[in-house]
Design an enzyme around this catalytic site. Structure first.
Site, PDB file in Angstrom:
ATOM      1  N   ARG A 107       2.989  -9.240  -0.021  1.00  0.00           N
ATOM      2  CA  ARG A 107       3.216  -8.109  -0.927  1.00  0.00           C
ATOM      3  C   ARG A 107       4.047  -7.006  -0.294  1.00  0.00           C
ATOM      4  O   ARG A 107       4.532  -6.108  -0.986  1.00  0.00           O
ATOM      5  CB  ARG A 107       1.882  -7.558  -1.441  1.00  0.00           C
ATOM      6  CG  ARG A 107       0.996  -6.984  -0.371  1.00  0.00           C
ATOM      7  CD  ARG A 107      -0.415  -6.751  -0.888  1.00  0.00           C
ATOM      8  NE  ARG A 107      -0.640  -5.385  -1.328  1.00  0.00           N
ATOM      9  CZ  ARG A 107      -1.845  -4.873  -1.567  1.00  0.00           C
ATOM     10  NH1 ARG A 107      -2.924  -5.630  -1.442  1.00  0.00           N
ATOM     11  NH2 ARG A 107      -1.992  -3.640  -1.958  1.00  0.00           N
ATOM     12  N   HIS A 139       0.823  -1.210   0.000  1.00  0.00           N
ATOM     13  CA  HIS A 139       0.000   0.000   0.000  1.00  0.00           C
ATOM     14  C   HIS A 139       0.858   1.260   0.000  1.00  0.00           C
ATOM     15  O   HIS A 139       0.441   2.304  -0.488  1.00  0.00           O
ATOM     16  CB  HIS A 139      -0.981  -0.019   1.174  1.00  0.00           C
ATOM     17  CG  HIS A 139      -2.164  -0.882   0.907  1.00  0.00           C
ATOM     18  ND1 HIS A 139      -2.290  -2.144   1.421  1.00  0.00           N
ATOM     19  CD2 HIS A 139      -3.246  -0.687   0.117  1.00  0.00           C
ATOM     20  CE1 HIS A 139      -3.409  -2.681   0.966  1.00  0.00           C
ATOM     21  NE2 HIS A 139      -4.009  -1.819   0.178  1.00  0.00           N
ATOM     22  N   ARG A 166     -10.931   3.551  -2.177  1.00  0.00           N
ATOM     23  CA  ARG A 166     -10.457   2.802  -0.994  1.00  0.00           C
ATOM     24  C   ARG A 166     -10.931   3.545   0.255  1.00  0.00           C
ATOM     25  O   ARG A 166     -10.274   4.485   0.704  1.00  0.00           O
ATOM     26  CB  ARG A 166      -8.932   2.718  -0.993  1.00  0.00           C
ATOM     27  CG  ARG A 166      -8.334   1.779  -2.041  1.00  0.00           C
ATOM     28  CD  ARG A 166      -6.818   1.708  -1.885  1.00  0.00           C
ATOM     29  NE  ARG A 166      -6.218   0.618  -2.615  1.00  0.00           N
ATOM     30  CZ  ARG A 166      -5.594   0.752  -3.793  1.00  0.00           C
ATOM     31  NH1 ARG A 166      -5.510   1.924  -4.371  1.00  0.00           N
ATOM     32  NH2 ARG A 166      -5.052  -0.307  -4.377  1.00  0.00           N
ATOM     33  N   CYS A 169      -8.492  -3.379 -11.063  1.00  0.00           N
ATOM     34  CA  CYS A 169      -8.195  -2.153 -10.322  1.00  0.00           C
ATOM     35  C   CYS A 169      -6.902  -2.276  -9.522  1.00  0.00           C
ATOM     36  O   CYS A 169      -6.579  -1.401  -8.729  1.00  0.00           O
ATOM     37  CB  CYS A 169      -9.354  -1.769  -9.412  1.00  0.00           C
ATOM     38  SG  CYS A 169      -9.673  -2.993  -8.146  1.00  0.00           S
ATOM     39  N   ARG A 196     -15.440   0.852  -2.516  1.00  0.00           N
ATOM     40  CA  ARG A 196     -15.159  -0.440  -1.880  1.00  0.00           C
ATOM     41  C   ARG A 196     -15.413  -0.334  -0.386  1.00  0.00           C
ATOM     42  O   ARG A 196     -14.984   0.641   0.243  1.00  0.00           O
ATOM     43  CB  ARG A 196     -13.700  -0.826  -2.128  1.00  0.00           C
ATOM     44  CG  ARG A 196     -13.310  -2.104  -1.423  1.00  0.00           C
ATOM     45  CD  ARG A 196     -11.914  -2.509  -1.760  1.00  0.00           C
ATOM     46  NE  ARG A 196     -10.932  -1.739  -1.011  1.00  0.00           N
ATOM     47  CZ  ARG A 196      -9.620  -1.876  -1.176  1.00  0.00           C
ATOM     48  NH1 ARG A 196      -9.147  -2.729  -2.071  1.00  0.00           N
ATOM     49  NH2 ARG A 196      -8.776  -1.161  -0.462  1.00  0.00           N
ATOM     50  N   ASN A 225      -3.191  -6.859  -7.037  1.00  0.00           N
ATOM     51  CA  ASN A 225      -2.160  -6.778  -5.979  1.00  0.00           C
ATOM     52  C   ASN A 225      -2.303  -7.963  -5.027  1.00  0.00           C
ATOM     53  O   ASN A 225      -1.347  -8.685  -4.745  1.00  0.00           O
ATOM     54  CB  ASN A 225      -2.294  -5.481  -5.179  1.00  0.00           C
ATOM     55  CG  ASN A 225      -2.310  -4.256  -6.058  1.00  0.00           C
ATOM     56  OD1 ASN A 225      -1.830  -4.308  -7.187  1.00  0.00           O
ATOM     57  ND2 ASN A 225      -2.866  -3.174  -5.559  1.00  0.00           N
ATOM     58  N   GLU A 285      -9.722 -11.227  -5.604  1.00  0.00           N
ATOM     59  CA  GLU A 285      -8.363 -11.027  -5.078  1.00  0.00           C
ATOM     60  C   GLU A 285      -7.797 -12.324  -4.523  1.00  0.00           C
ATOM     61  O   GLU A 285      -6.621 -12.416  -4.200  1.00  0.00           O
ATOM     62  CB  GLU A 285      -8.371 -10.016  -3.931  1.00  0.00           C
ATOM     63  CG  GLU A 285      -9.093  -8.747  -4.224  1.00  0.00           C
ATOM     64  CD  GLU A 285      -8.941  -7.729  -3.111  1.00  0.00           C
ATOM     65  OE1 GLU A 285      -7.990  -6.952  -3.151  1.00  0.00           O
ATOM     66  OE2 GLU A 285      -9.789  -7.728  -2.205  1.00  0.00           O
TER      67      GLU A 285
HETATM   68  C1  PEP Z   1      -5.717  -5.161  -4.990  1.00  0.00           C
HETATM   69  O1  PEP Z   1      -5.542  -5.982  -4.081  1.00  0.00           O
HETATM   70  O2  PEP Z   1      -5.303  -5.311  -6.152  1.00  0.00           O
HETATM   71  C2  PEP Z   1      -6.450  -3.913  -4.720  1.00  0.00           C
HETATM   72  C3  PEP Z   1      -6.776  -3.098  -5.694  1.00  0.00           C
HETATM   73  O3  PEP Z   1      -6.729  -3.609  -3.423  1.00  0.00           O
HETATM   74  P1  PEP Z   1      -5.630  -3.107  -2.367  1.00  0.00           P
HETATM   75  O4  PEP Z   1      -4.382  -2.775  -3.130  1.00  0.00           O
HETATM   76  O5  PEP Z   1      -6.206  -1.922  -1.673  1.00  0.00           O
HETATM   77  O6  PEP Z   1      -5.482  -4.282  -1.474  1.00  0.00           O
HETATM   78 MG    MG Z   2      -6.648  -5.817  -2.233  1.00  0.00          MG
END
Ligand code: PEP
Ligand code: MG
Length: 567
Positions: free
Chosen positions: A446, A188, A289, A492, A325, A435, A412
């Site tokens: 991540r 993030h 978000r 996204c 979201r 992500n 996801e």
């Molecule tokens: C993702 O996981 O790709 C996403 C868009 O949400 P975040 O990055 O906020 O977890």
């Molecule tokens: Mg996510």
């Protein structure tokens, strides 16, 4: 000339002095007392008073140097440094023999607890008291003040890692680059840096030894960092500045060269970002978000507060889609009012849609519905971290009960990609979060820089999951007479902001792409340079590549525009 190699996660080239984020202030020992033989109560209390005054003076000086909301925030925090309740309560502890450091630490906890109990605006000041407390302890110890340094000139911020709350508060006019020794490309923090347009390199091992003030060159695309840069690096910075201006603006309608429409939407987290997105001609918001509106909160925001925050964002996009979201408190951005008890494995724990118990989700949906009634945006709601069709059905029901017309889910978790057909029967749209999909498909955190190579959305396995999602959704509608068209699928995650990968995603059958608004010009320009058949061929190459590097190379070789635009 010393050179370091990290991962470039937010493009841009910059030369500037490095200043390091000081380490967090460690809690003073619960048994710390002042030295009765060597000093007196009065002297210890005077030490505390001097430290509090020094902190206040510094905060006022910083407030003076800024403007707007930041100035008000700093002034409020400065006032707290001399708060009589805080100091009186700390002085009483000192009389009892407790050291000034421990006394102010405990007094800070008490004041924070009191504010939390008062609720509303006062509860929001809890973090400020805790911040002031840490600053006074650092001053007493002769350590640098915690938080983002303020050297009084634009600089490159260096840190081991940066919390999303710190990243979110950065001013790109002051922090012109970010350099960390750990952190992943899809963390993030990287997402925030990209959205602020701050050139960023993560996972640059060895840079922890850089001294404050030393000048470095940082390339947020290639991940190269060079100490004491020369003419070559300065020329590269100038070239980058020219190339970015030559790209031009996005015209508000994403298409391939043969006029296949691909909606290009924006990812936003705040009203300011929504304003930028509207100015950048985004076709709508593909991911709002909501947790970023409430990151520093210890208590759940009231429905009125939530509705006001959402309405400000919706109002930027009258008549256009805004996909909001629901709260996604996660391992690197916990929300204290949602994540009550720590978990050993937070990324696999009670996060996203799973945190819905206790009515927080229902109240959020109600606030969204209320805000939606006040604006003309086409508000659509989606849930993060859906794993099963039953969860998708449950979420759609909650949305219906709240009077929200359009409900979707994020894909996801690999299980959701593999169950896309079953999930599609319950929802109006799907949005692939690459992500998290990458993190969970590759079983690679991540946020870990050392696993950055696995955490790459070009991984053929991840692209296969995207392809399976598209195919699954199409199959569902083929066998469903009541449904005329398959629910649309967007991406996204950060993958959508990589212009070459964006072409691949369109070739895989994705209908829309949502990204930081800064990426819109590049993605639209590259998309416009290929027809849909070529995009499909490139998708085929990437899915069947032996590894991410091969896929990236094969696709980029067929997109000469990337080279000419310096992308
Ligand atoms: C993702 O996981 O790709 C996403 C868009 O949400 P975040 O990055 O906020 O977890
Ligand atoms: Mg996510």
């Amino acid at each position: 000339m010393t050179k370091f190699a990290g991962m470039g996660v937010s493009p841009g080239r910059i030369v500037g002095p490095v200043y390091r984020m000081p380490p967090a202030v460690v809690e003073p020992s619960a048994n710390a007392t002042w030295d009765r033989a060597g000093t007196t109560v009065e002297a210890e209390q005077a030490r505390l008073k001097d430290a509090a005054r020094a902190v206040q003076t510094e905060l006022y000086a910083r407030a003076e140097a800024t403007g707007g909301d930041a100035k008000i925030l700093l002034e409020t925090t400065a006032l707290m440094a001399a708060d009589p309740v805080l100091l009186q309560s700390a002085n009483a502890e000192i009389v009892a023999g407790v050291s000034a450091e421990r006394a102010v630490w405990e007094a800070g906890s008490q004041v924070a607890e009191m504010l939390r109990g008062l609720g509303g605006y006062m509860a929001q000041r809890t973090q400020d008291v805790l911040d002031v407390r840490s600053r006074i302890v650092a001053e007493l110890r002769g350590q640098p003040a915690p938080g983002v340094p303020a050297p009084g000139k634009p600089f490159i911020l260096a840190a081991a890692t940066l919390a999303p709350t710190d990243a979110a508060a950065l001013d790109p006019a002051v922090v012109v680059g970010i350099l960390t020794t750990s952190g992943g490309p899809q963390s993030h923090t990287a997402v925030m840096a990209r959205s602020l347009g701050i050139p960023t390199v993560v996972g640059a091992e060895g840079t922890q030894a850089l001294q404050d003030g030393v000048e470095v060159y940082l390339d947020g695309a290639s991940g190269v960092v060079i100490v004491h840069p020369g003419d070559t690096e300065r020329a590269a910075v100038a070239l980058w500045a020219r190339q970015t201006t030559s790209l031009g603006a996005f015209n508000g309608h994403g298409t391939t060269s043969d006029a296949h429409h691909v909606s290009l939407l924006a990812n936003v987290a705040t009203a300011a970002e929504a304003e930028h997105a509207a100015a950048a001609n985004a076709e709508g918001i593909g991911l709002l978000r909501t947790e970023f509106c409430f990151l520093n909160r210890d208590t759940e925001p009231s429905m009125g507060e939530q509705a006001a925050a959402y309405e400000q964002i919706f109002a930027q996009f009258p008549g256009r889609p805004v996909i909001i979201r629901t709260l996604d408190a996660s391992s690197d951005q916990p929300l204290p009012f949602l994540n009550a008890s720590p978990e050993q494995n937070p990324a696999l724990g009670t996060r996203g849609y799973r945190t819905g118990s206790g009515g927080v989700l229902e109240r959020q949906l109600e606030a969204i519905a209320a805000a939606s009634k006040e604006t003309e945006a086409d508000v659509q709601v989606m849930a993060p971290m859906i794993s099963t069709a039953a969860e998708a059905a449950g979420f759609a029901q909650l949305c219906e009960r709240a009077g929200l017309g359009s409900a979707g889910v994020m894909v996801e978790v690999p299980a959701a990609a593999l169950s896309a057909a079953a999930i599609a029967r319950h929802v109006d749209f799907l949005s692939i979060g690459t992500n998290d999909l990458t993190q969970y498909a590759m079983a690679a955190d991540r946020d870990l820089g050392s696993l950055g190579a696995l955490n790459d959305p070009w991984q053929p396995a991840v692209l296969r999951l995207v392809s399976l999602t598209v195919q699954g959704v199409r199959t569902a509608t083929e066998n469903d007479d009541a449904r005329h068209a398959p629910p649309p699928i967007s991406v996204c995650g950060e993958a959508a902001a990589d212009p070459a990968l964006a072409v691949v995603l369109v070739g895989l059958g994705v209908d829309s792409l949502s990204m930081s608004s800064r990426s819109l010009p590049a993605v639209s320009a590259v998309l416009k340079s290929v027809d849909l058949d070529t995009a499909r061929e490139l998708a085929d190459l990437a899915v069947h590549a032996s590894d991410p590097a091969e896929g990236r190379r094969l696709v980029r070789d067929r997109l000469p525009i990337l080279q000419s635009l310096g992308l």
